[in-house]
Design a protein around this motif. Structure first.
Motif, PDB file in Angstrom:
ATOM      1  N   ALA A 240      -0.392   7.838 -11.674  1.00 42.69           N
ATOM      2  CA  ALA A 240      -1.241   6.648 -11.649  1.00 42.69           C
ATOM      3  C   ALA A 240      -0.456   5.395 -12.025  1.00 42.69           C
ATOM      4  N   LEU A 241       0.476   5.511 -12.972  1.00 47.52           N
ATOM      5  CA  LEU A 241       1.324   4.359 -13.320  1.00 47.52           C
ATOM      6  C   LEU A 241       2.141   3.917 -12.107  1.00 47.52           C
ATOM      7  N   LEU A 242       2.687   4.883 -11.365  1.00 48.36           N
ATOM      8  CA  LEU A 242       3.432   4.540 -10.155  1.00 48.36           C
ATOM      9  C   LEU A 242       2.514   3.900  -9.129  1.00 48.36           C
ATOM     10  N   ALA A 243       1.293   4.413  -8.992  1.00 46.35           N
ATOM     11  CA  ALA A 243       0.336   3.851  -8.043  1.00 46.35           C
ATOM     12  C   ALA A 243       0.012   2.401  -8.373  1.00 46.35           C
ATOM     13  N   VAL A 244      -0.110   2.094  -9.642  1.00 50.25           N
ATOM     14  CA  VAL A 244      -0.388   0.708 -10.056  1.00 50.25           C
ATOM     15  C   VAL A 244       0.745  -0.215  -9.627  1.00 50.25           C
ATOM     16  N   GLN A 245       1.983   0.234  -9.824  1.00 46.88           N
ATOM     17  CA  GLN A 245       3.125  -0.602  -9.440  1.00 46.88           C
ATOM     18  C   GLN A 245       3.176  -0.811  -7.934  1.00 46.88           C
ATOM     19  N   VAL A 246       2.935   0.245  -7.155  1.00 50.56           N
ATOM     20  CA  VAL A 246       2.923   0.115  -5.696  1.00 50.56           C
ATOM     21  C   VAL A 246       1.807  -0.827  -5.261  1.00 50.56           C
ATOM     22  N   GLU A 247       0.628  -0.694  -5.858  1.00 52.62           N
ATOM     23  CA  GLU A 247      -0.491  -1.562  -5.490  1.00 52.62           C
ATOM     24  C   GLU A 247      -0.178  -3.025  -5.795  1.00 52.62           C
ATOM     25  N   LYS A 248       0.395  -3.290  -6.954  1.00 51.85           N
ATOM     26  CA  LYS A 248       0.723  -4.672  -7.298  1.00 51.85           C
ATOM     27  C   LYS A 248       1.768  -5.247  -6.330  1.00 51.85           C
ATOM     28  N   PRO A 255       0.283  -9.130   4.001  1.00 51.64           N
ATOM     29  CA  PRO A 255      -0.589 -10.236   4.449  1.00 51.64           C
ATOM     30  C   PRO A 255      -2.057  -9.925   4.178  1.00 51.64           C
ATOM     31  N   GLU A 256      -2.789 -10.977   3.822  1.00 49.30           N
ATOM     32  CA  GLU A 256      -4.186 -10.790   3.413  1.00 49.30           C
ATOM     33  C   GLU A 256      -5.008 -10.110   4.501  1.00 49.30           C
ATOM     34  N   VAL A 257      -4.719 -10.396   5.756  1.00 53.06           N
ATOM     35  CA  VAL A 257      -5.510  -9.827   6.836  1.00 53.06           C
ATOM     36  C   VAL A 257      -5.330  -8.318   6.947  1.00 53.06           C
ATOM     37  N   LEU A 258      -4.177  -7.815   6.448  1.00 50.06           N
ATOM     38  CA  LEU A 258      -3.899  -6.378   6.510  1.00 50.06           C
ATOM     39  C   LEU A 258      -4.125  -5.670   5.173  1.00 50.06           C
ATOM     40  N   ASP A 259      -4.419  -6.447   4.153  1.00 46.09           N
ATOM     41  CA  ASP A 259      -4.449  -5.892   2.793  1.00 46.09           C
ATOM     42  C   ASP A 259      -5.444  -4.745   2.660  1.00 46.09           C
ATOM     43  N   VAL A 260      -6.623  -4.886   3.237  1.00 43.75           N
ATOM     44  CA  VAL A 260      -7.667  -3.885   3.054  1.00 43.75           C
ATOM     45  C   VAL A 260      -7.278  -2.541   3.658  1.00 43.75           C
ATOM     46  N   LEU A 266      -0.774   2.695   1.327  1.00 46.92           N
ATOM     47  CA  LEU A 266       0.538   2.835   0.690  1.00 46.92           C
ATOM     48  C   LEU A 266       0.402   3.218  -0.781  1.00 46.92           C
ATOM     49  N   THR A 267      -0.667   2.736  -1.437  1.00 45.07           N
ATOM     50  CA  THR A 267      -0.861   3.040  -2.862  1.00 45.07           C
ATOM     51  C   THR A 267      -1.109   4.527  -3.081  1.00 45.07           C
ATOM     52  N   VAL A 268      -1.742   5.177  -2.124  1.00 45.70           N
ATOM     53  CA  VAL A 268      -1.967   6.614  -2.244  1.00 45.70           C
ATOM     54  C   VAL A 268      -0.794   7.404  -1.666  1.00 45.70           C
ATOM     55  N   LEU A 269      -0.253   6.945  -0.525  1.00 41.76           N
ATOM     56  CA  LEU A 269       0.772   7.714   0.176  1.00 41.76           C
ATOM     57  C   LEU A 269       2.091   7.797  -0.593  1.00 41.76           C
ATOM     58  N   ILE A 270       2.631   6.667  -1.008  1.00 42.00           N
ATOM     59  CA  ILE A 270       3.955   6.669  -1.653  1.00 42.00           C
ATOM     60  C   ILE A 270       3.921   7.415  -2.984  1.00 42.00           C
ATOM     61  N   PRO A 271       3.029   7.053  -3.921  1.00 44.21           N
ATOM     62  CA  PRO A 271       2.975   7.834  -5.166  1.00 44.21           C
ATOM     63  C   PRO A 271       2.581   9.291  -4.918  1.00 44.21           C
ATOM     64  N   GLY A 272       1.764   9.544  -3.875  1.00 46.81           N
ATOM     65  CA  GLY A 272       1.379  10.921  -3.575  1.00 46.81           C
ATOM     66  C   GLY A 272       2.575  11.781  -3.218  1.00 46.81           C
TER      67      GLY A 272
END
Length: 502
Positions: A240-248, A255-260, A266-272
């Motif tokens: 979860a700590l890694l997920a927080v860093q990836v999310e930030k 880009p805001e249009v792609l953020d959602v 990426l927050t789930v995939l990379i730390p996963g």
């Protein structure tokens, strides 16, 4: 006026902490209402301590009002409601000086003020990056404690029914209820970690959920197949700590249009992937090492280990370092179903209770301090030690040391039986003292487990009492403290008569 006693308690507290506009945050742990304040000078400590429902106050990174287990969970929602109802757009009132100075240092109020001053000085020293990190760890695990307690007691009830041969059809249902939370505790740890460190809680929980997913058994890492749950709470915390860093990172660069779409993926995939091919294995090895070390330490050197752990726990609490033990307790519970450390650490509270009773009998003329001890002892027997620590032993000095001696003796007693093969622990963290009895779980049957724990408490009480009675005061301390700061005609007429400790 409300007939709800919890709302009445909240209503009594609110004006004494400066009113709704002085409150910036509200939370609670097992025993304390924790509030953030705009202006600390608006708080009336003396009046707060005088409230019947308040067991003590602690001024730390937040202002903490000790209400005791159970009560705090009922008072906090009422307090939050009153704060919301009472907020106004106007600025909070200007600070005003406290109208009740405490010039006499030997009253209960004087000792409480001295304890608060010591706590304030310690607070300044505690504001290091490491200790602030420990507080954040505590914020992750403390909200899990009520569920750990409830499931632990249910598991104990199921074990008792199994041993007695009663209600065999009910036992599997109790096992399912007790084990459901523990099987998913990694998810809750991930959720709370992301919330605490500024990420999206559900994404932290989603990454941590990988650890308990049965399908991980099909994945090889470091030449070994993974096991569901491998890495436990430590793996969930790291993921979860890694997920927080990836999310930030994503929030800054995507880009805001792609953020959602991109950020949660990426927050789930990379730390996963990192969790599956690294963190689960490493955290599993670390968890196994913690369990082997704790059990091995008590199996081979239980008496000495118990003496050290029981003797040092009160200073750890004073320094704020006890929070580092919460992930260790949770890891042990996740591994074996109980933590062998908590019953030993609980002996520190027994030493504290014994020391407080000795102070009571050594100062028969100090009615103010004796009244404080009488009101705080029931909570002390149930493992809530803050009122006795900060209101009695710590500001007195020597009784704090002798309380540690009592804790060391009780810890050595429990550790000795671990060394002799009677190993046991607590199925949850949080309670201590008498409140820990329903949560005990051991290898030698409930009767022997309860007897050893009760014996440890008794040793802690007796040694804490004896050490404090004979070595807790200098002659000058007795001369200064053994006086009635507010004598009445009866007290003057009968100076040696003291109320019984009941």
């Amino acid at each position: 006026m409300s007939t709800d006693p919890n709302r009445a308690t909240a209503a009594a507290i609110l004006p004494l902490v400066g009113g709704p506009d002085n409150i910036t945050s509200i939370a609670h742990c097992m025993t304390r209402l924790r509030i953030g304040l705009r202006d600390r000078s608006l708080v009336d400590d003396e009046a707060l301590r005088a409230l019947p429902a308040v067991l003590g106050v602690v001024d730390d990174d937040t202002y903490q009002i000790v209400l005791g287990p159970g009560a705090v969970a009922r008072v906090t929602p009422q307090f939050e409601s009153l704060v919301e109802e009472g907020r106004s757009p106007a600025a909070p009132a200007a600070p005003h000086p406290h109208p009740h100075p405490h010039p006499h240092p030997v009253t209960a109020d004087g000792l409480a003020d001295r304890g608060a001053a010591l706590k304030e000085a310690q607070k300044a020293r505690n504001s290091t990056p490491f200790k602030l990190f420990l507080r954040r760890l505590a914020n992750i695990f403390v909200p899990l404690i009520p569920a750990l307690i409830g499931c632990g007691i249910i598991a104990g009830l199921g074990g008792m029914l199994t041993n007695l041969g009663w209600l065999p059809a009910v036992v599997p249902a109790l096992a399912a209820i007790a084990s459901g939370f523990l099987s998913l505790i990694a998810v809750f740890v991930g959720h709370n970690t992301a919330k605490e460190f500024g990420g999206t809680p559900v994404l932290g929980g989603a990454v941590a959920a990988i650890i308990v997913f049965p399908g991980v058994a099909k994945i090889d890492a470091f030449g070994h197949s993974l096991s569901p749950g491998q890495g436990g709470v430590l793996g969930a915390l790291a993921a979860a700590l890694l997920a927080v860093q990836v999310e930030k990172w994503c929030r800054r660069w995507v880009p805001e249009v792609l953020d959602v779409l991109v950020t949660p993926t990426l927050t789930v995939l990379i730390p996963g992937l990192v969790t599956l091919f690294g963190l689960m294995f490493l955290a599993g090895e670390a968890s196994a090492a913690i369990g082997a070390f704790a059990n091995g330490l008590l199996d081979t050197g239980g008496t000495f280990a118990g003496l050290v752990l029981g003797g040092l726990f009160l200073p750890l609490v004073m320094l704020g370092l006890h929070q580092a033990l919460i992930p260790l307790h949770t890891t042990l519970i996740d591994q074996t179903g109980h933590t062998v450390l908590l019953p030993i650490l609980a002996m520190a509270g027994a030493g504290q209770v014994g020391a407080a009773i000795a102070v009571y009998y050594r100062l028969p003329r100090n009615r103010s301090l004796r009244a404080t001890i009488k009101s705080a002892l029931p909570a002390g027997f149930l493992g809530v030690g803050e009122p006795l620590i900060y209101g009695v032993s710590l500001p007195l000095g020597r009784p704090f040391v002798t309380a540690c001696v009592g804790g060391a003796a009780g810890g050595a007693f429990v550790g000795l039986f671990h060394q002799l093969g009677l190993s046991f622990g607590s199925t949850a963290i949080g309670p201590s003292g008498w409140a820990l009895f329903p949560l005990l779980d051991g290898t030698s049957g409930m009767g022997a487990t309860v007897a050893v724990y009760a014996g440890g408490l008794t040793v802690g009480y007796l040694v804490g009492f004896a050490a404090t009675y004979f070595f807790g005061f200098t002659s000058q301390m007795l001369a200064d403290l053994n006086t009635d700061p507010d004598p009445t005609p009866d007290a003057v007429a009968e100076p040696d008569k003291a109320p019984a400790l009941t």
